[in-house]
Design a protein around this motif. Structure first.
Motif, PDB file in Angstrom:
ATOM      1  N   TYR A  74      17.166  29.050  38.727  1.00 29.99           N
ATOM      2  CA  TYR A  74      18.130  27.954  38.790  1.00 29.99           C
ATOM      3  C   TYR A  74      19.553  28.470  38.986  1.00 29.99           C
ATOM      4  CZ  TYR A  74      14.046  25.711  36.859  1.00 29.99           C
ATOM      5  OH  TYR A  74      12.751  25.274  36.664  1.00 29.99           O
ATOM      6  N   TYR A  75      19.664  29.685  39.507  1.00 30.65           N
ATOM      7  CA  TYR A  75      20.978  30.301  39.673  1.00 30.65           C
ATOM      8  C   TYR A  75      21.890  29.445  40.548  1.00 30.65           C
ATOM      9  CZ  TYR A  75      24.556  33.759  40.796  1.00 30.65           C
ATOM     10  OH  TYR A  75      25.761  34.405  40.960  1.00 30.65           O
ATOM     11  N   SER A  76      21.401  29.010  41.692  1.00 32.76           N
ATOM     12  CA  SER A  76      22.216  28.191  42.603  1.00 32.76           C
ATOM     13  C   SER A  76      22.595  26.876  41.958  1.00 32.76           C
ATOM     14  CB  SER A  76      21.461  27.945  43.913  1.00 32.76           C
ATOM     15  OG  SER A  76      21.243  29.161  44.599  1.00 32.76           O
ATOM     16  N   TYR A  77      21.657  26.281  41.232  1.00 32.76           N
ATOM     17  CA  TYR A  77      21.932  25.003  40.558  1.00 32.76           C
ATOM     18  C   TYR A  77      23.041  25.179  39.523  1.00 32.76           C
ATOM     19  CZ  TYR A  77      21.214  20.796  37.767  1.00 32.76           C
ATOM     20  OH  TYR A  77      21.409  19.604  37.084  1.00 32.76           O
ATOM     21  N   ILE A  78      22.932  26.213  38.714  1.00 36.68           N
ATOM     22  CA  ILE A  78      23.931  26.455  37.669  1.00 36.68           C
ATOM     23  C   ILE A  78      25.300  26.727  38.279  1.00 36.68           C
ATOM     24  CG2 ILE A  78      24.605  28.026  35.812  1.00 36.68           C
ATOM     25  CD1 ILE A  78      21.590  28.457  35.295  1.00 36.68           C
ATOM     26  N   GLN A  79      25.342  27.572  39.306  1.00 36.44           N
ATOM     27  CA  GLN A  79      26.605  27.945  39.918  1.00 36.44           C
ATOM     28  C   GLN A  79      27.269  26.769  40.628  1.00 36.44           C
ATOM     29  OE1 GLN A  79      27.045  30.696  38.180  1.00 36.44           O
ATOM     30  NE2 GLN A  79      27.892  31.788  39.931  1.00 36.44           N
ATOM     31  N   SER A  80      26.470  25.868  41.166  1.00 38.10           N
ATOM     32  CA  SER A  80      27.031  24.764  41.961  1.00 38.10           C
ATOM     33  C   SER A  80      27.549  23.620  41.106  1.00 38.10           C
ATOM     34  CB  SER A  80      25.978  24.217  42.926  1.00 38.10           C
ATOM     35  OG  SER A  80      24.909  23.595  42.213  1.00 38.10           O
ATOM     36  N   LYS A  81      27.150  23.568  39.843  1.00 41.12           N
ATOM     37  CA  LYS A  81      27.520  22.420  39.013  1.00 41.12           C
ATOM     38  C   LYS A  81      28.968  22.536  38.547  1.00 41.12           C
ATOM     39  CE  LYS A  81      24.353  20.729  40.118  1.00 41.12           C
ATOM     40  NZ  LYS A  81      24.276  19.506  40.911  1.00 41.12           N
ATOM     41  N   SER A  82      29.686  21.435  38.725  1.00 37.02           N
ATOM     42  CA  SER A  82      31.043  21.314  38.188  1.00 37.02           C
ATOM     43  C   SER A  82      31.003  20.242  37.116  1.00 37.02           C
ATOM     44  CB  SER A  82      32.037  20.934  39.290  1.00 37.02           C
ATOM     45  OG  SER A  82      31.706  19.663  39.830  1.00 37.02           O
ATOM     46  N   SER A  83      32.142  19.947  36.530  1.00 31.96           N
ATOM     47  CA  SER A  83      32.158  19.004  35.419  1.00 31.96           C
ATOM     48  C   SER A  83      32.258  17.558  35.872  1.00 31.96           C
ATOM     49  CB  SER A  83      33.325  19.320  34.471  1.00 31.96           C
ATOM     50  OG  SER A  83      34.553  19.224  35.168  1.00 31.96           O
ATOM     51  N   ARG A  84      31.828  17.304  37.083  1.00 31.57           N
ATOM     52  CA  ARG A  84      31.836  15.922  37.565  1.00 31.57           C
ATOM     53  C   ARG A  84      30.649  15.710  38.486  1.00 31.57           C
ATOM     54  NH1 ARG A  84      34.424  14.863  33.952  1.00 31.57           N
ATOM     55  NH2 ARG A  84      36.583  14.156  33.808  1.00 31.57           N
ATOM     56  N   ILE A  85      29.935  14.605  38.282  1.00 31.54           N
ATOM     57  CA  ILE A  85      28.910  14.176  39.222  1.00 31.54           C
ATOM     58  C   ILE A  85      29.515  13.068  40.069  1.00 31.54           C
ATOM     59  CG2 ILE A  85      26.689  12.997  39.487  1.00 31.54           C
ATOM     60  CD1 ILE A  85      25.692  14.337  37.037  1.00 31.54           C
ATOM     61  N   LYS A  86      29.466  13.233  41.386  1.00 27.89           N
ATOM     62  CA  LYS A  86      30.074  12.250  42.267  1.00 27.89           C
ATOM     63  C   LYS A  86      29.408  10.893  42.116  1.00 27.89           C
ATOM     64  CE  LYS A  86      31.509  15.590  45.761  1.00 27.89           C
ATOM     65  NZ  LYS A  86      31.410  15.991  47.181  1.00 27.89           N
ATOM     66  N   CYS A 133      20.534  23.104  18.357  1.00 29.66           N
ATOM     67  CA  CYS A 133      20.110  23.853  19.540  1.00 29.66           C
ATOM     68  C   CYS A 133      21.112  24.976  19.800  1.00 29.66           C
ATOM     69  CB  CYS A 133      20.040  22.955  20.783  1.00 29.66           C
ATOM     70  SG  CYS A 133      18.386  22.297  21.149  1.00 29.66           S
ATOM     71  N   GLY A 134      20.682  25.934  20.601  1.00 27.75           N
ATOM     72  CA  GLY A 134      21.564  27.012  20.997  1.00 27.75           C
ATOM     73  C   GLY A 134      22.030  26.839  22.427  1.00 27.75           C
ATOM     74  N   GLY A 135      22.956  27.682  22.822  1.00 28.80           N
ATOM     75  CA  GLY A 135      23.478  27.664  24.182  1.00 28.80           C
ATOM     76  C   GLY A 135      24.122  29.000  24.488  1.00 28.80           C
ATOM     77  N   VAL A 136      24.643  29.124  25.708  1.00 32.89           N
ATOM     78  CA  VAL A 136      25.197  30.394  26.164  1.00 32.89           C
ATOM     79  C   VAL A 136      26.490  30.150  26.936  1.00 32.89           C
ATOM     80  CG1 VAL A 136      24.707  32.539  27.379  1.00 32.89           C
ATOM     81  CG2 VAL A 136      22.817  31.191  26.452  1.00 32.89           C
ATOM     82  N   ILE A 137      27.522  30.940  26.649  1.00 33.44           N
ATOM     83  CA  ILE A 137      28.786  30.852  27.379  1.00 33.44           C
ATOM     84  C   ILE A 137      28.663  31.639  28.683  1.00 33.44           C
ATOM     85  CG2 ILE A 137      31.252  31.385  27.358  1.00 33.44           C
ATOM     86  CD1 ILE A 137      31.165  31.308  24.314  1.00 33.44           C
ATOM     87  N   ILE A 138      28.948  30.980  29.803  1.00 34.20           N
ATOM     88  CA  ILE A 138      28.974  31.704  31.085  1.00 34.20           C
ATOM     89  C   ILE A 138      30.343  31.605  31.751  1.00 34.20           C
ATOM     90  CG2 ILE A 138      26.497  31.423  31.437  1.00 34.20           C
ATOM     91  CD1 ILE A 138      27.138  29.233  33.485  1.00 34.20           C
ATOM     92  N   ALA A 139      31.216  30.754  31.247  1.00 34.47           N
ATOM     93  CA  ALA A 139      32.597  30.610  31.718  1.00 34.47           C
ATOM     94  C   ALA A 139      33.385  29.966  30.584  1.00 34.47           C
ATOM     95  CB  ALA A 139      32.660  29.764  32.995  1.00 34.47           C
ATOM     96  N   PRO A 140      34.734  29.976  30.636  1.00 33.74           N
ATOM     97  CA  PRO A 140      35.521  29.476  29.515  1.00 33.74           C
ATOM     98  C   PRO A 140      35.158  28.069  29.041  1.00 33.74           C
ATOM     99  CG  PRO A 140      36.936  30.663  31.016  1.00 33.74           C
ATOM    100  CD  PRO A 140      35.593  30.595  31.686  1.00 33.74           C
ATOM    101  N   ASN A 141      34.776  27.185  29.970  1.00 34.30           N
ATOM    102  CA  ASN A 141      34.393  25.835  29.540  1.00 34.30           C
ATOM    103  C   ASN A 141      33.026  25.426  30.086  1.00 34.30           C
ATOM    104  OD1 ASN A 141      35.074  25.412  32.261  1.00 34.30           O
ATOM    105  ND2 ASN A 141      35.735  23.308  31.840  1.00 34.30           N
ATOM    106  N   LYS A 142      32.190  26.414  30.423  1.00 36.13           N
ATOM    107  CA  LYS A 142      30.881  26.129  31.014  1.00 36.13           C
ATOM    108  C   LYS A 142      29.789  26.855  30.231  1.00 36.13           C
ATOM    109  CE  LYS A 142      28.661  26.023  35.596  1.00 36.13           C
ATOM    110  NZ  LYS A 142      28.846  26.378  37.033  1.00 36.13           N
ATOM    111  N   LEU A 143      28.755  26.099  29.825  1.00 34.05           N
ATOM    112  CA  LEU A 143      27.683  26.619  28.998  1.00 34.05           C
ATOM    113  C   LEU A 143      26.337  26.311  29.643  1.00 34.05           C
ATOM    114  CD1 LEU A 143      28.987  24.967  25.697  1.00 34.05           C
ATOM    115  CD2 LEU A 143      29.722  27.167  26.664  1.00 34.05           C
ATOM    116  N   VAL A 144      25.333  27.095  29.272  1.00 32.46           N
ATOM    117  CA  VAL A 144      23.962  26.852  29.725  1.00 32.46           C
ATOM    118  C   VAL A 144      23.091  26.636  28.503  1.00 32.46           C
ATOM    119  CG1 VAL A 144      21.972  27.776  30.960  1.00 32.46           C
ATOM    120  CG2 VAL A 144      24.269  28.240  31.803  1.00 32.46           C
ATOM    121  N   THR A 145      22.167  25.692  28.582  1.00 34.21           N
ATOM    122  CA  THR A 145      21.257  25.412  27.483  1.00 34.21           C
ATOM    123  C   THR A 145      19.969  24.828  28.048  1.00 34.21           C
ATOM    124  OG1 THR A 145      21.048  24.295  25.327  1.00 34.21           O
ATOM    125  CG2 THR A 145      22.221  23.105  27.081  1.00 34.21           C
ATOM    126  N   ALA A 146      19.110  24.314  27.185  1.00 30.98           N
ATOM    127  CA  ALA A 146      17.861  23.688  27.617  1.00 30.98           C
ATOM    128  C   ALA A 146      18.071  22.185  27.789  1.00 30.98           C
ATOM    129  CB  ALA A 146      16.755  23.953  26.590  1.00 30.98           C
TER     130      ALA A 146
END
Length: 308
Positions: free
Chosen positions: A280-292, A67-80
């Protein structure tokens, strides 16, 4: 309850449950996108492109892109989301707004940037030829994901990517636009029904206005960007890859364009559809690397897992 009230209740239930599904859940859509009639990419053409690779030949340590993906930050990617979704127990979707991809799948996947090859030998060194290889920490996607609805995922790497001339981010669209003209797609997948590309392939796709897209697919396609497959298209293996446009008027757009869509799927004789990033802009921006998590969630999930 009177007969009239009962009929009204049934009618409103239909509007709330059935109608949205009829309008927004495309049927007979396949996960078979491919880049065809494109051209081979060169180093630095699409520095934001990620190849998600898993082990293909163990004894040779050869990894293949799935699969492919996209870099949007140094350790954050977007994909399907469908790239990391596994049909497992419904317990994983019981709580919260997001779920995480299975640890087993995440652990055996590398996110690779700056590499033009579909098949690649793993190297612990960041060389010009091999690109930058990063292990994943986790992959998150919406709890309500049900292909092709909500087909978006956010992935996090353990170590960040180092930006250079061949590896770098792309901004994501923040506002709805009815895109027109041609946009750039890239992927490592099949270039025909039987042939798989050896390299990263680029192609310009003709965009279809939303009204026309609705008519072609016979549905409300507001959360998708649609393209015509008459000249170029995308295929299996390209899922999760970027659709990048220029001149959109989005406030986030930079010199090299903006990410407007993520490759999701394809419908025969109707063309390819992309998950609309701005939806899904708000969803993508709000996600961090931890789910509470909580103790209660742990107990509920454990109990649920015993039932399935």
């Amino acid at each position: 309850m009177s007969g009239t009230c009962r009929c009204l209740l049934i009618f409103f239930c239909f509007l709330q449950i059935c109608l949205p599904q009829m309008l927004e859940e495309p049927k007979n859509f396949d996960i078979v996108p491919r880049v065809v009639n494109g051209w081979p990419a060169k180093k630095g053409d699409v520095p934001y492109q990620i190849a998600f690779k898993s082990l293909r030949y163990r004894y040779k340590r050869i990894y293949m892109t799935f699969c492919g993906g996209v870099i949007i930050a140094p350790n954050k990617l977007v994909t399907a989301a469908h790239c990391f979704d596994e049909k497992t127990s419904p317990c994983r979707k019981f709580w919260g707004k997001s779920v995480k991809a299975s640890k087993k799948l995440v652990a055996r996947t590398y996110a690779v940037a700056g590499n033009l090859y579909n098949l690649a030998v793993f190297s612990s060194k960041d060389t010009f030829e091999d690109g930058q290889w990063r292990r994943l920490r986790e992959v998150i996607y919406p709890r309500v994901y049900d292909f092709p609805k909500f087909d978006i995922a956010v992935a996090f790497t353990i170590n960040p990517f180092h930006y250079d001339a061949y590896v770098g981010p792309i901004p994501i669209a923040s506002r709805y636009r009815d895109y027109v003209g041609k946009c750039l797609v890239s992927g490592y997948g099949r270039i025909s029904k039987k042939e798989t590309s050896e390299y990263l392939i680029l192609a310009h796709l003709d965009l279809i206005p939303r009204r026309q897209c609705n008519a072609i697919h016979h549905r409300n396609m507001q959360h998708y960007v649609c393209t015509s497959g008459r000249i170029s298209d995308v295929q299996k293996g390209d899922s999760g890859g970027p659709l990048v446009c220029q001149g959109t008027g989005d406030p986030n757009e930079k010199d090299k364009g903006i990410l407007v869509g993520i490759v999701s799927g394809h419908r025969e004789r109707a063309g390819t559809f992309f998950t609309r990033v701005s939806s899904y802009y708000s969803y993508i921006q709000s996600k961090s690397s931890r789910i509470k998590k909580s103790y209660l969630l742990f107990i509920v999930t454990l109990y649920c897992s015993l039932l399935f």
